[in-house]
Scaffold this motif. Structure first.
Motif, PDB file in Angstrom:
ATOM      1  N   MET A   1      24.308  61.582  18.065  1.00 57.50           N
ATOM      2  CA  MET A   1      23.051  61.988  18.667  1.00 57.50           C
ATOM      3  C   MET A   1      23.250  62.496  20.100  1.00 57.50           C
ATOM      4  SD  MET A   1      20.747  61.304  16.355  1.00 57.50           S
ATOM      5  CE  MET A   1      20.595  60.354  14.840  1.00 57.50           C
TER       6      MET A   1
ATOM      7  N   ALA B   1      16.075  57.682  18.149  1.00 58.99           N
ATOM      8  CA  ALA B   1      16.218  58.048  16.743  1.00 58.99           C
ATOM      9  C   ALA B   1      16.113  56.838  15.820  1.00 58.99           C
ATOM     10  CB  ALA B   1      17.554  58.743  16.516  1.00 58.99           C
TER      11      ALA B   1
ATOM     12  N   VAL C   1      16.315  63.044  18.118  1.00 62.75           N
ATOM     13  CA  VAL C   1      17.779  63.018  18.062  1.00 62.75           C
ATOM     14  C   VAL C   1      18.388  62.403  19.316  1.00 62.75           C
ATOM     15  CG1 VAL C   1      17.984  64.934  16.443  1.00 62.75           C
ATOM     16  CG2 VAL C   1      17.933  65.410  18.902  1.00 62.75           C
TER      17      VAL C   1
ATOM     18  N   ILE D   1      24.217  67.535  19.843  1.00 68.90           N
ATOM     19  CA  ILE D   1      24.203  66.810  18.573  1.00 68.90           C
ATOM     20  C   ILE D   1      25.317  67.367  17.687  1.00 68.90           C
ATOM     21  CG2 ILE D   1      21.762  66.203  18.638  1.00 68.90           C
ATOM     22  CD1 ILE D   1      21.209  68.531  16.710  1.00 68.90           C
TER      23      ILE D   1
ATOM     24  N   ASP E   1      24.665  60.103  23.025  1.00 71.43           N
ATOM     25  CA  ASP E   1      25.416  59.073  22.297  1.00 71.43           C
ATOM     26  C   ASP E   1      26.653  58.669  23.102  1.00 71.43           C
ATOM     27  OD1 ASP E   1      26.526  57.511  20.176  1.00 71.43           O
ATOM     28  OD2 ASP E   1      25.549  58.843  18.735  1.00 71.43           O
TER      29      ASP E   1
ATOM     30  N   SER F   1      15.550  67.197  21.302  1.00 73.12           N
ATOM     31  CA  SER F   1      14.566  66.556  20.417  1.00 73.12           C
ATOM     32  C   SER F   1      13.246  67.314  20.331  1.00 73.12           C
ATOM     33  CB  SER F   1      14.293  65.121  20.885  1.00 73.12           C
ATOM     34  OG  SER F   1      15.447  64.320  20.803  1.00 73.12           O
TER      35      SER F   1
END
Length: 203
Positions: free
Chosen positions: A26, A181, A176, A43, A29, A169
């Protein structure tokens, strides 16, 4: 993991998801090879098939550039950010070549050295691959997609720096962001949560 089809944009969202597959990393992340100090700046959409099989599409109208030395990457200039009118943004795509880097899966319409070639949303750009540059770390077949800010002089900023990125997102209408998420993200009227991890350029 999010399994998606990119044929249509989510209601109210300007971008289509640029490839079919599942989102395995994501935005923001921190999982390896990223970290809390340097999180994922886009992503990763992992493909159900092998290299050169899953199509990649333009997420939005814009102007494609492919630098002469780019083996597996394209960037699209969007002159007018649909969510922030008057701001120019760039859409970055990469990993579109085989592991060795000797075969790219980018459409012949965009050879190395391409500058400012207009494309409409949904235009085929090529196919996903597993090229990872000179890194010894192999990757599964996927597309890395990110939105980055303009440098203020009409050029793109360094995509590798999280601070230059924008959470996709709201552009996709899909949550995301790593903090927002759900287990199975889908189209949402409110894809960003209060705890969203954002760069200096927000979402």
């Amino acid at each position: 993991l999010l399994t998606v089809l990119n044929a249509e944009a989510c209601e109210g969202a300007p971008f289509i998801l640029p490839a079919d597959g599942f989102i395995g990393l994501m935005y923001a992340d921190p999982r390896g090879p990223y970290s809390l100090a340097s999180p994922h700046q886009g992503i990763d959409i992992f493909s159900p098939g092998g290299p050169g099989v899953t199509p990649v599409y333009a997420a939005y109208d814009g102007y494609v550039t492919r630098e002469p030395n780019w083996t597996s990457s394209l960037i699209i200039r969007v002159p007018d950010d649909p969510l922030h009118p008057g701001r120019q943004v760039w859409l970055y795509y990469t990993h579109m070549a085989n592991r060795a880097g000797d075969v790219d899966f980018i459409s012949d319409e965009f050879p190395p050295g391409t500058r400012e070639k207009f494309v409409e949303r949904g235009t085929l750009l090529g196919y996903t691959g597993n090229y990872n540059g000179a890194s010894p770390r192999g990757v599964w077949v996927h597309l890395h997609f990110s939105i980055i800010v303009d440098d203020g002089q009409g050029g793109y900023t360094n995509e590798l720096e999280f601070g230059n990125s924008i959470d996709p997102s709201r552009y996709l209408g899909i949550p995301v962001n790593v903090a927002c998420a759900p287990v199975v993200p889908a189209c949402s009227d409110a894809p960003l949560c209060e705890d969203a991890v954002l760069s200096a350029n927000g979402g």
